[in-house]
Design a protein around this motif. Sequence first.
Motif, PDB file in Angstrom:
ATOM      1  N   ILE A 129      20.926   7.107   9.151  1.00  0.00           N
ATOM      2  CA  ILE A 129      20.315   6.531   7.811  1.00  0.00           C
ATOM      3  C   ILE A 129      21.236   7.146   6.583  1.00  0.00           C
ATOM      4  O   ILE A 129      21.536   8.099   6.511  1.00  0.00           O
ATOM      5  CB  ILE A 129      19.146   7.401   7.600  1.00  0.00           C
ATOM      6  N   TRP A 130      21.825   5.896   5.958  1.00  0.00           N
ATOM      7  CA  TRP A 130      22.830   6.193   5.006  1.00  0.00           C
ATOM      8  C   TRP A 130      22.103   5.870   3.528  1.00  0.00           C
ATOM      9  O   TRP A 130      21.804   4.743   3.223  1.00  0.00           O
ATOM     10  CB  TRP A 130      24.004   5.269   5.230  1.00  0.00           C
ATOM     11  N   VAL A 131      21.760   6.853   2.750  1.00  0.00           N
ATOM     12  CA  VAL A 131      21.241   6.606   1.501  1.00  0.00           C
ATOM     13  C   VAL A 131      22.202   6.056   0.322  1.00  0.00           C
ATOM     14  O   VAL A 131      23.371   6.422   0.076  1.00  0.00           O
ATOM     15  CB  VAL A 131      20.576   7.911   1.051  1.00  0.00           C
ATOM     16  N   LEU A 132      21.812   4.883  -0.229  1.00  0.00           N
ATOM     17  CA  LEU A 132      22.702   3.930  -1.086  1.00  0.00           C
ATOM     18  C   LEU A 132      22.159   4.733  -2.490  1.00  0.00           C
ATOM     19  O   LEU A 132      23.140   4.579  -3.390  1.00  0.00           O
ATOM     20  CB  LEU A 132      22.476   2.732  -0.940  1.00  0.00           C
ATOM     21  N   GLU A 133      20.939   4.717  -3.040  1.00  0.00           N
ATOM     22  CA  GLU A 133      20.677   5.134  -4.125  1.00  0.00           C
ATOM     23  C   GLU A 133      19.387   6.181  -3.986  1.00  0.00           C
ATOM     24  O   GLU A 133      18.675   5.985  -3.095  1.00  0.00           O
ATOM     25  CB  GLU A 133      19.967   3.994  -4.933  1.00  0.00           C
ATOM     26  N   GLY A 134      19.338   7.233  -4.838  1.00  0.00           N
ATOM     27  CA  GLY A 134      18.089   7.988  -4.792  1.00  0.00           C
ATOM     28  C   GLY A 134      18.377   9.013  -3.873  1.00  0.00           C
ATOM     29  O   GLY A 134      19.291   9.448  -3.133  1.00  0.00           O
TER      30      GLY A 134
ATOM     31  N   GLU B 130       0.875  -1.161  -0.112  1.00  0.00           N
ATOM     32  CA  GLU B 130       0.080  -0.051   0.024  1.00  0.00           C
ATOM     33  C   GLU B 130       0.932   1.308   0.102  1.00  0.00           C
ATOM     34  O   GLU B 130       0.449   2.142  -0.711  1.00  0.00           O
ATOM     35  CB  GLU B 130      -0.881  -0.061   1.177  1.00  0.00           C
ATOM     36  N   SER B 131       1.952   1.197   0.983  1.00  0.00           N
ATOM     37  CA  SER B 131       2.799   2.362   0.971  1.00  0.00           C
ATOM     38  C   SER B 131       4.016   2.281  -0.117  1.00  0.00           C
ATOM     39  O   SER B 131       4.438   3.552  -0.263  1.00  0.00           O
ATOM     40  CB  SER B 131       3.248   2.435   2.578  1.00  0.00           C
ATOM     41  N   GLY B 132       4.262   1.171  -0.681  1.00  0.00           N
ATOM     42  CA  GLY B 132       5.492   1.081  -1.354  1.00  0.00           C
ATOM     43  C   GLY B 132       6.676   1.005  -0.612  1.00  0.00           C
ATOM     44  O   GLY B 132       7.849   1.451  -1.138  1.00  0.00           O
TER      45      GLY B 132
ATOM     46  N   LEU C  42      11.992   2.720  -0.845  1.00  0.00           N
ATOM     47  CA  LEU C  42      10.669   3.497  -0.993  1.00  0.00           C
ATOM     48  C   LEU C  42      10.373   3.602  -2.519  1.00  0.00           C
ATOM     49  O   LEU C  42      11.546   4.120  -3.048  1.00  0.00           O
ATOM     50  CB  LEU C  42      10.429   4.605  -0.446  1.00  0.00           C
ATOM     51  N   ARG C  43       9.103   3.416  -3.121  1.00  0.00           N
ATOM     52  CA  ARG C  43       8.974   3.569  -4.450  1.00  0.00           C
ATOM     53  C   ARG C  43       8.746   5.288  -4.672  1.00  0.00           C
ATOM     54  O   ARG C  43       8.436   5.794  -3.455  1.00  0.00           O
ATOM     55  CB  ARG C  43       7.795   2.772  -5.076  1.00  0.00           C
ATOM     56  N   PRO C  44       9.035   5.703  -5.885  1.00  0.00           N
ATOM     57  CA  PRO C  44       8.721   7.316  -5.765  1.00  0.00           C
ATOM     58  C   PRO C  44       7.167   7.476  -5.336  1.00  0.00           C
ATOM     59  O   PRO C  44       6.157   6.721  -5.793  1.00  0.00           O
ATOM     60  CB  PRO C  44       8.841   7.350  -7.581  1.00  0.00           C
ATOM     61  N   GLY C  45       7.007   8.480  -4.578  1.00  0.00           N
ATOM     62  CA  GLY C  45       5.782   8.974  -4.146  1.00  0.00           C
ATOM     63  C   GLY C  45       5.482   8.475  -2.897  1.00  0.00           C
ATOM     64  O   GLY C  45       4.486   8.683  -2.308  1.00  0.00           O
TER      65      GLY C  45
ATOM     66  N   VAL D  21      14.067   5.077  -3.792  1.00  0.00           N
ATOM     67  CA  VAL D  21      15.130   5.231  -2.795  1.00  0.00           C
ATOM     68  C   VAL D  21      15.475   4.122  -2.075  1.00  0.00           C
ATOM     69  O   VAL D  21      14.972   3.341  -1.632  1.00  0.00           O
ATOM     70  CB  VAL D  21      15.155   6.678  -1.700  1.00  0.00           C
ATOM     71  N   ARG D  22      16.781   3.624  -1.940  1.00  0.00           N
ATOM     72  CA  ARG D  22      17.387   2.593  -1.111  1.00  0.00           C
ATOM     73  C   ARG D  22      18.249   3.108   0.011  1.00  0.00           C
ATOM     74  O   ARG D  22      19.358   3.845  -0.548  1.00  0.00           O
ATOM     75  CB  ARG D  22      17.939   1.677  -2.035  1.00  0.00           C
ATOM     76  N   TYR D  23      18.147   2.718   0.961  1.00  0.00           N
ATOM     77  CA  TYR D  23      18.960   3.291   2.104  1.00  0.00           C
ATOM     78  C   TYR D  23      19.266   2.003   3.094  1.00  0.00           C
ATOM     79  O   TYR D  23      18.506   1.185   3.248  1.00  0.00           O
ATOM     80  CB  TYR D  23      18.261   4.501   2.792  1.00  0.00           C
ATOM     81  N   ALA D  24      20.369   2.264   3.820  1.00  0.00           N
ATOM     82  CA  ALA D  24      21.029   1.507   5.153  1.00  0.00           C
ATOM     83  C   ALA D  24      20.368   2.213   6.356  1.00  0.00           C
ATOM     84  O   ALA D  24      20.463   3.505   6.219  1.00  0.00           O
ATOM     85  CB  ALA D  24      22.138   1.133   5.151  1.00  0.00           C
ATOM     86  N   LEU D  25      19.778   1.554   7.123  1.00  0.00           N
ATOM     87  CA  LEU D  25      19.348   2.088   8.796  1.00  0.00           C
ATOM     88  C   LEU D  25      20.190   1.405   9.450  1.00  0.00           C
ATOM     89  O   LEU D  25      19.819   0.418   9.767  1.00  0.00           O
ATOM     90  CB  LEU D  25      17.863   1.931   8.629  1.00  0.00           C
ATOM     91  N   LEU D  26      20.768   2.078  10.539  1.00  0.00           N
ATOM     92  CA  LEU D  26      21.238   1.398  11.603  1.00  0.00           C
ATOM     93  C   LEU D  26      20.305   2.157  12.818  1.00  0.00           C
ATOM     94  O   LEU D  26      20.315   3.187  13.028  1.00  0.00           O
ATOM     95  CB  LEU D  26      22.854   1.983  11.737  1.00  0.00           C
ATOM     96  N   ILE D  27      19.860   1.225  13.678  1.00  0.00           N
ATOM     97  CA  ILE D  27      19.248   1.417  14.707  1.00  0.00           C
ATOM     98  C   ILE D  27      19.696   1.164  15.914  1.00  0.00           C
ATOM     99  O   ILE D  27      20.297  -0.159  15.995  1.00  0.00           O
ATOM    100  CB  ILE D  27      17.831   0.665  14.547  1.00  0.00           C
ATOM    101  N   VAL D  28      19.965   1.927  16.917  1.00  0.00           N
ATOM    102  CA  VAL D  28      20.710   1.644  18.340  1.00  0.00           C
ATOM    103  C   VAL D  28      19.665   1.988  19.474  1.00  0.00           C
ATOM    104  O   VAL D  28      19.131   3.228  19.466  1.00  0.00           O
ATOM    105  CB  VAL D  28      21.858   2.477  18.247  1.00  0.00           C
TER     106      VAL D  28
END
Length: 195
Positions: free
Chosen positions: A144-149, A100-102, A124-127, A186-193
């Motif tokens: 949050i490290w953005v890998l693409e987009g 639903e949210s992409g 996340l897909r566009p929009g 957009v594709r990103y890596a998220l480190l949660i602590v």
Amino acid sequence: MWDIFPYVREAEEIEARLAGRLAELRVERGWSLEELASRSGISRSTLSRLERGQISPTAALLGKLCAVHERTMSRLLAEVESEPPQVVRAGAQAVWRDEESGFVRRSVSPPHPGLRGEVVEGTLRPGADIAYDAPPVPGLEQHIWVLEGAVEITANGRTHTVEAGDCLRFRLWGASRFRCPGPGPVRYALLIVLP
């Protein structure tokens, strides 16, 4: 031709265990569906359908439930999976999709109760536009490290545009929002602590 049926069965089993775990968490706290609805802002009927496995939770609904139950999404999903090995091969990493949210969420590092950090890959897909009312755990540290987009992230009342190669870090105390302005995903890596 690939046999996708084992993956479909596995996804269905995880969904069923997730529904059961959400019901267990509510009962462990001694809450009625009405009480949980009041605390989460999710309707009683939606909660009932979630717990019976009649519908799959969206990222936003799961985020609200994680906040009420004071768990990260990874921790909740780890509770419904079997004990993770120390090394998780790419093909074995748990993937959760919110059509639903992409939003697509891959648990890159195996969650472990004795550790405070985890790595997640998000796409996340566009929009796509996902808002969370509160963090699952106040003071949750995120990198949050953005890998693409590119992604627009609002945290603690401040909005940041984060592009490929950029890294945003913060402790989350309030609402947050992830929005993909496009034109591509957009594709990103998220480190949660955990605090």
